[in-house]
Design an enzyme around this catalytic site. Sequence first.
Site, PDB file in Angstrom:
ATOM      1  N   SER A   1       0.988  -1.098  -0.504  1.00  0.00           N
ATOM      2  CA  SER A   1      -0.465  -0.275   0.030  1.00  0.00           C
ATOM      3  C   SER A   1       1.038   1.241  -0.076  1.00  0.00           C
ATOM      4  CB  SER A   1      -0.788   0.129   1.455  1.00  0.00           C
ATOM      5  OG  SER A   1       0.238   0.203   2.354  1.00  0.00           O
TER       6      SER A   1
ATOM      7  N   ASN B   1      -4.241 -11.417  -3.442  1.00  0.00           N
ATOM      8  CA  ASN B   1      -4.026 -10.847  -2.504  1.00  0.00           C
ATOM      9  C   ASN B   1      -3.548 -11.218  -1.145  1.00  0.00           C
ATOM     10  OD1 ASN B   1      -3.296  -8.652  -5.021  1.00  0.00           O
ATOM     11  ND2 ASN B   1      -4.785  -7.261  -3.357  1.00  0.00           N
TER      12      ASN B   1
ATOM     13  N   ASP C   1      -0.538  -1.438  -4.530  1.00  0.00           N
ATOM     14  CA  ASP C   1      -1.792  -2.176  -4.075  1.00  0.00           C
ATOM     15  C   ASP C   1      -2.661  -0.513  -3.241  1.00  0.00           C
ATOM     16  OD1 ASP C   1      -3.641  -3.829  -3.197  1.00  0.00           O
ATOM     17  OD2 ASP C   1      -2.790  -4.418  -1.313  1.00  0.00           O
ATOM     18  N   HIS C   2      -3.483  -0.501  -3.899  1.00  0.00           N
ATOM     19  CA  HIS C   2      -4.797   0.513  -3.486  1.00  0.00           C
ATOM     20  C   HIS C   2      -4.263   1.636  -3.060  1.00  0.00           C
ATOM     21  CE1 HIS C   2      -7.950  -2.854  -2.704  1.00  0.00           C
ATOM     22  NE2 HIS C   2      -7.613  -2.607  -2.551  1.00  0.00           N
TER      23      HIS C   2
ATOM     24  N   GLU D   1     -10.758  -1.050 -10.170  1.00  0.00           N
ATOM     25  CA  GLU D   1     -11.077  -1.732  -8.611  1.00  0.00           C
ATOM     26  C   GLU D   1     -12.856  -1.234  -9.280  1.00  0.00           C
ATOM     27  OE1 GLU D   1     -12.535  -2.378  -4.568  1.00  0.00           O
ATOM     28  OE2 GLU D   1     -10.414  -1.897  -5.384  1.00  0.00           O
TER      29      GLU D   1
ATOM     30  N   GLY E   1      -7.910 -11.852   0.139  1.00  0.00           N
ATOM     31  CA  GLY E   1      -8.173 -13.643   0.280  1.00  0.00           C
ATOM     32  C   GLY E   1      -7.293 -14.345   1.133  1.00  0.00           C
TER      33      GLY E   1
END
Length: 287
Positions: free
Chosen positions: A49, A231, A80-81, A132, A211
Amino acid sequence: MLIGMKEMLGVAKENHFAVGAFNATQSELLRAVVEEAEATDTPAIIEVSFGEFSFATPDFYAYARERLGNSRVPFVLHLDHGHSLEECMQVMRAGFTSVMIDGSMLSYEENVEQTKRVVELAHMVGVDVEAEIGTIGKIDNSSDEGGATDITYTDPQDVVDFIGKTGADSLAVAIGTAHGLYPKGFDPKLRLDILEEIVKVSPVPLVLHGGSGNPDDEVRRACEIGIQKVNISSDFKHAFFQAVGKMIATGEIVPAKVLTPGIEAAREVIAHKMDVFGSVGKAACYR
């Protein structure tokens, strides 16, 4: 082999497996992923992140980029994100080969517009983009990836329109997962029926976030249906810190003696996840 996400997931889709994406914030977690991937000839994704990136500093990820680039196993270095164009730009400057722009908490139209801007800039410098639609849940505050209290499932009818308007290279879908550690007794259920409908129409590889705590058989089935990236953060970090904590409790302070059991415990979880995803030994598909 440091490659882009489009290539990584394209090969996975063609060969019917998913690649594990592991949030590695510091050197021991990075070692756990890389060493397990190399030992088993398994492709893998190192992701963080933006908060993790800022904590570890760009200098650490310069080292990570060099380590991954010198490996015989294919890796992607991924944000990520990411929540803004500015965050994505910072990690691109640090040599990341892929970014995620997460506009899932925006309106659909705002998500399209933000994602399109990031895609246009990233593609100019050879960086791939994950987006997303729908929202991933959030169980607790153990995760830095965010999430929503109420999950909004991805609408299969939105997928083609969204990718057509944005040009994103992969898509994270919401089918019932959540970030963080699931509480004891909580039994998460994936909406595999929704995933089956998304797979029928999606023009790009699909990603499953959050996950860590879902049953292996459900995640394995999701990969068989058409997930190409899963992920994992909480599960292998929890194993790492549990093992390190036990060593510290004995009074041990020598770093190699304290941290090595943590790396070994994390590798056990990583190896298990790679097996569930069907990616063990699949590095050969990239050569």
